[in-house]
Design a protein around this motif. Structure first.
Motif, PDB file in Angstrom:
ATOM      1  N   GLU A 277       0.807  -1.210   0.000  1.00  0.00           N
ATOM      2  CA  GLU A 277       0.000   0.000   0.000  1.00  0.00           C
ATOM      3  C   GLU A 277       0.847   1.270   0.000  1.00  0.00           C
ATOM      4  O   GLU A 277       0.355   2.326  -0.353  1.00  0.00           O
ATOM      5  CB  GLU A 277      -0.918   0.004   1.226  1.00  0.00           C
ATOM      6  N   GLN A 278       2.115   1.164   0.405  1.00  0.00           N
ATOM      7  CA  GLN A 278       2.979   2.329   0.458  1.00  0.00           C
ATOM      8  C   GLN A 278       3.422   2.734  -0.936  1.00  0.00           C
ATOM      9  O   GLN A 278       3.614   1.900  -1.816  1.00  0.00           O
ATOM     10  CB  GLN A 278       4.234   2.036   1.268  1.00  0.00           C
ATOM     11  N   SER A 279       3.632   4.024  -1.096  1.00  0.00           N
ATOM     12  CA  SER A 279       4.157   4.499  -2.364  1.00  0.00           C
ATOM     13  C   SER A 279       5.657   4.239  -2.412  1.00  0.00           C
ATOM     14  O   SER A 279       6.308   4.049  -1.384  1.00  0.00           O
ATOM     15  CB  SER A 279       3.883   5.993  -2.516  1.00  0.00           C
ATOM     16  N   VAL A 280       6.199   4.237  -3.603  1.00  0.00           N
ATOM     17  CA  VAL A 280       7.638   4.090  -3.792  1.00  0.00           C
ATOM     18  C   VAL A 280       8.367   5.165  -2.998  1.00  0.00           C
ATOM     19  O   VAL A 280       9.361   4.894  -2.315  1.00  0.00           O
ATOM     20  CB  VAL A 280       8.003   4.152  -5.292  1.00  0.00           C
ATOM     21  N   GLU A 281       7.851   6.371  -3.048  1.00  0.00           N
ATOM     22  CA  GLU A 281       8.472   7.476  -2.310  1.00  0.00           C
ATOM     23  C   GLU A 281       8.524   7.191  -0.811  1.00  0.00           C
ATOM     24  O   GLU A 281       9.552   7.383  -0.161  1.00  0.00           O
ATOM     25  CB  GLU A 281       7.710   8.782  -2.562  1.00  0.00           C
ATOM     26  N   ASP A 282       7.430   6.704  -0.253  1.00  0.00           N
ATOM     27  CA  ASP A 282       7.389   6.409   1.187  1.00  0.00           C
ATOM     28  C   ASP A 282       8.395   5.319   1.563  1.00  0.00           C
ATOM     29  O   ASP A 282       9.049   5.412   2.595  1.00  0.00           O
ATOM     30  CB  ASP A 282       5.990   5.970   1.614  1.00  0.00           C
ATOM     31  N   ILE A 283       8.510   4.301   0.730  1.00  0.00           N
ATOM     32  CA  ILE A 283       9.434   3.207   1.029  1.00  0.00           C
ATOM     33  C   ILE A 283      10.874   3.703   0.974  1.00  0.00           C
ATOM     34  O   ILE A 283      11.669   3.428   1.882  1.00  0.00           O
ATOM     35  CB  ILE A 283       9.219   2.018   0.068  1.00  0.00           C
ATOM     36  N   ILE A 284      11.224   4.434  -0.085  1.00  0.00           N
ATOM     37  CA  ILE A 284      12.593   4.941  -0.214  1.00  0.00           C
ATOM     38  C   ILE A 284      12.916   5.902   0.925  1.00  0.00           C
ATOM     39  O   ILE A 284      13.977   5.794   1.557  1.00  0.00           O
ATOM     40  CB  ILE A 284      12.808   5.607  -1.594  1.00  0.00           C
ATOM     41  N   LYS A 285      12.021   6.807   1.213  1.00  0.00           N
ATOM     42  CA  LYS A 285      12.267   7.744   2.312  1.00  0.00           C
ATOM     43  C   LYS A 285      12.335   7.015   3.651  1.00  0.00           C
ATOM     44  O   LYS A 285      13.130   7.372   4.521  1.00  0.00           O
ATOM     45  CB  LYS A 285      11.187   8.824   2.354  1.00  0.00           C
ATOM     46  N   GLY A 286      11.539   5.977   3.812  1.00  0.00           N
ATOM     47  CA  GLY A 286      11.551   5.204   5.048  1.00  0.00           C
ATOM     48  C   GLY A 286      12.869   4.482   5.266  1.00  0.00           C
ATOM     49  O   GLY A 286      13.419   4.494   6.373  1.00  0.00           O
ATOM     50  N   ARG A 287      13.397   3.860   4.212  1.00  0.00           N
ATOM     51  CA  ARG A 287      14.664   3.149   4.378  1.00  0.00           C
ATOM     52  C   ARG A 287      15.816   4.121   4.578  1.00  0.00           C
ATOM     53  O   ARG A 287      16.724   3.870   5.370  1.00  0.00           O
ATOM     54  CB  ARG A 287      14.920   2.182   3.234  1.00  0.00           C
ATOM     55  N   LYS A 288      15.773   5.267   3.888  1.00  0.00           N
ATOM     56  CA  LYS A 288      16.814   6.275   4.095  1.00  0.00           C
ATOM     57  C   LYS A 288      16.778   6.781   5.539  1.00  0.00           C
ATOM     58  O   LYS A 288      17.827   6.944   6.172  1.00  0.00           O
ATOM     59  CB  LYS A 288      16.637   7.435   3.113  1.00  0.00           C
ATOM     60  N   ALA A 289      15.592   6.995   6.054  1.00  0.00           N
ATOM     61  CA  ALA A 289      15.456   7.469   7.437  1.00  0.00           C
ATOM     62  C   ALA A 289      15.954   6.424   8.430  1.00  0.00           C
ATOM     63  O   ALA A 289      16.608   6.767   9.433  1.00  0.00           O
ATOM     64  CB  ALA A 289      14.002   7.832   7.727  1.00  0.00           C
ATOM     65  N   LEU A 290      15.684   5.150   8.160  1.00  0.00           N
ATOM     66  CA  LEU A 290      16.111   4.095   9.077  1.00  0.00           C
ATOM     67  C   LEU A 290      17.635   3.922   9.059  1.00  0.00           C
ATOM     68  O   LEU A 290      18.255   3.753  10.107  1.00  0.00           O
ATOM     69  CB  LEU A 290      15.400   2.780   8.749  1.00  0.00           C
ATOM     70  N   PHE A 291      18.241   4.004   7.871  1.00  0.00           N
ATOM     71  CA  PHE A 291      19.705   3.959   7.796  1.00  0.00           C
ATOM     72  C   PHE A 291      20.311   5.163   8.519  1.00  0.00           C
ATOM     73  O   PHE A 291      21.295   5.036   9.250  1.00  0.00           O
ATOM     74  CB  PHE A 291      20.192   3.932   6.342  1.00  0.00           C
ATOM     75  N   SER A 292      19.717   6.319   8.313  1.00  0.00           N
ATOM     76  CA  SER A 292      20.190   7.532   8.986  1.00  0.00           C
ATOM     77  C   SER A 292      20.072   7.400  10.503  1.00  0.00           C
ATOM     78  O   SER A 292      20.985   7.772  11.251  1.00  0.00           O
ATOM     79  CB  SER A 292      19.391   8.737   8.489  1.00  0.00           C
ATOM     80  N   LYS A 293      18.962   6.828  10.939  1.00  0.00           N
ATOM     81  CA  LYS A 293      18.758   6.618  12.379  1.00  0.00           C
ATOM     82  C   LYS A 293      19.812   5.658  12.916  1.00  0.00           C
ATOM     83  O   LYS A 293      20.368   5.884  13.994  1.00  0.00           O
ATOM     84  CB  LYS A 293      17.357   6.073  12.644  1.00  0.00           C
ATOM     85  N   ASN A 294      20.087   4.578  12.188  1.00  0.00           N
ATOM     86  CA  ASN A 294      21.102   3.642  12.651  1.00  0.00           C
ATOM     87  C   ASN A 294      22.470   4.314  12.746  1.00  0.00           C
ATOM     88  O   ASN A 294      23.234   4.041  13.674  1.00  0.00           O
ATOM     89  CB  ASN A 294      21.178   2.402  11.755  1.00  0.00           C
ATOM     90  N   TYR A 295      22.781   5.200  11.819  1.00  0.00           N
ATOM     91  CA  TYR A 295      24.070   5.893  11.869  1.00  0.00           C
ATOM     92  C   TYR A 295      24.155   6.791  13.103  1.00  0.00           C
ATOM     93  O   TYR A 295      25.139   6.744  13.843  1.00  0.00           O
ATOM     94  CB  TYR A 295      24.307   6.694  10.590  1.00  0.00           C
TER      95      TYR A 295
ATOM     96  N   ALA B 149      24.475   4.613  16.073  1.00  0.00           N
ATOM     97  CA  ALA B 149      25.822   4.034  16.174  1.00  0.00           C
ATOM     98  C   ALA B 149      26.784   5.031  16.822  1.00  0.00           C
ATOM     99  O   ALA B 149      27.631   4.643  17.646  1.00  0.00           O
ATOM    100  CB  ALA B 149      26.325   3.613  14.795  1.00  0.00           C
ATOM    101  N   LYS B 150      26.668   6.288  16.472  1.00  0.00           N
ATOM    102  CA  LYS B 150      27.523   7.301  17.095  1.00  0.00           C
ATOM    103  C   LYS B 150      27.234   7.396  18.595  1.00  0.00           C
ATOM    104  O   LYS B 150      28.155   7.548  19.397  1.00  0.00           O
ATOM    105  CB  LYS B 150      27.351   8.658  16.417  1.00  0.00           C
ATOM    106  N   ARG B 151      25.971   7.272  18.962  1.00  0.00           N
ATOM    107  CA  ARG B 151      25.608   7.286  20.382  1.00  0.00           C
ATOM    108  C   ARG B 151      26.117   6.031  21.084  1.00  0.00           C
ATOM    109  O   ARG B 151      26.587   6.106  22.222  1.00  0.00           O
ATOM    110  CB  ARG B 151      24.095   7.424  20.539  1.00  0.00           C
ATOM    111  N   VAL B 152      26.027   4.881  20.425  1.00  0.00           N
ATOM    112  CA  VAL B 152      26.567   3.639  20.977  1.00  0.00           C
ATOM    113  C   VAL B 152      28.049   3.827  21.276  1.00  0.00           C
ATOM    114  O   VAL B 152      28.535   3.476  22.353  1.00  0.00           O
ATOM    115  CB  VAL B 152      26.351   2.443  20.005  1.00  0.00           C
ATOM    116  N   GLN B 153      28.772   4.385  20.322  1.00  0.00           N
ATOM    117  CA  GLN B 153      30.214   4.607  20.482  1.00  0.00           C
ATOM    118  C   GLN B 153      30.480   5.498  21.697  1.00  0.00           C
ATOM    119  O   GLN B 153      31.340   5.193  22.525  1.00  0.00           O
ATOM    120  CB  GLN B 153      30.782   5.267  19.226  1.00  0.00           C
ATOM    121  N   ALA B 154      29.731   6.581  21.809  1.00  0.00           N
ATOM    122  CA  ALA B 154      29.935   7.513  22.922  1.00  0.00           C
ATOM    123  C   ALA B 154      29.616   6.854  24.266  1.00  0.00           C
ATOM    124  O   ALA B 154      30.419   6.941  25.208  1.00  0.00           O
ATOM    125  CB  ALA B 154      29.082   8.769  22.724  1.00  0.00           C
TER     126      ALA B 154
END
Length: 155
Positions: A31-49, A52-57
């Motif tokens: 049901e999601q648009s291509v835009e929503d999926i791409i933006k969602g995965r980009k946001a999740l990768f960004s969140k993990n990054y 990860a910086k917080r994990v390191q700290a």
């Protein structure tokens, strides 16, 4: 023992949230648009990054409870990411994903699973590590590098 119980409780909460998210993603991908999926995965990768910086700290400062909670969250995020690369999301909306992801989907999925598993391993060994920085590099940052060098457009 109390500390272990808290980690297990946190992990169970994250696991249940992850299962719900995977089910939601699987149902809503159709049901999601291509835009929503791409933006969602980009946001999740960004969140993990940023996580990860917080994990390191936190780990570098000896705050293992916070770092372990974040490690387990990242682990679950990698599992969710596997489902955010359907065939119809190869292009558009400023995706930085390279076509090789879909050409080698099994290898990409295996890397996401490895990253997830390595975060769980990291959570179990970080407190006893003699080389926190090296352990983080081996079990967290090396997966980021492996993915970026093969599956993401260079910056």
């Amino acid at each position: 023992m109390h500390k272990l119980f808290n980690h297990i409780t946190s992990f169970i909460k994250i696991l249940l949230l992850s299962i719900f998210t995977v089910l939601l993603v699987s149902v809503s991908n159709a049901e999601q648009s291509v835009e929503d999926i791409i933006k969602g995965r980009k946001a999740l990768f960004s969140k993990n990054y940023s996580t990860a910086k917080r994990v390191q700290a936190f780990a570098s400062n000896g705050d293992f409870d916070k770092s372990i909670e974040l490690m387990l969250e990242m682990s679950e995020n990698y599992k969710v990411l596997i489902d955010l690369f359907p065939e119809n999301t190869k292009e558009g909306f400023k995706t930085e994903a390279l076509p090789i992801i879909w050409e080698e989907k099994d290898a990409f999925n295996a890397l996401m699973k490895k990253a997830s598993d390595d975060m769980v391993t990291l959570a179990s060994v970080i407190e006893d590590s003699d080389d926190i920085r090296g352990t983080l590099k081996q079990l967290m940052w090396s997966n980021c590098k492996a993915c970026h060098s093969k599956y993401r457009m260079p910056h």
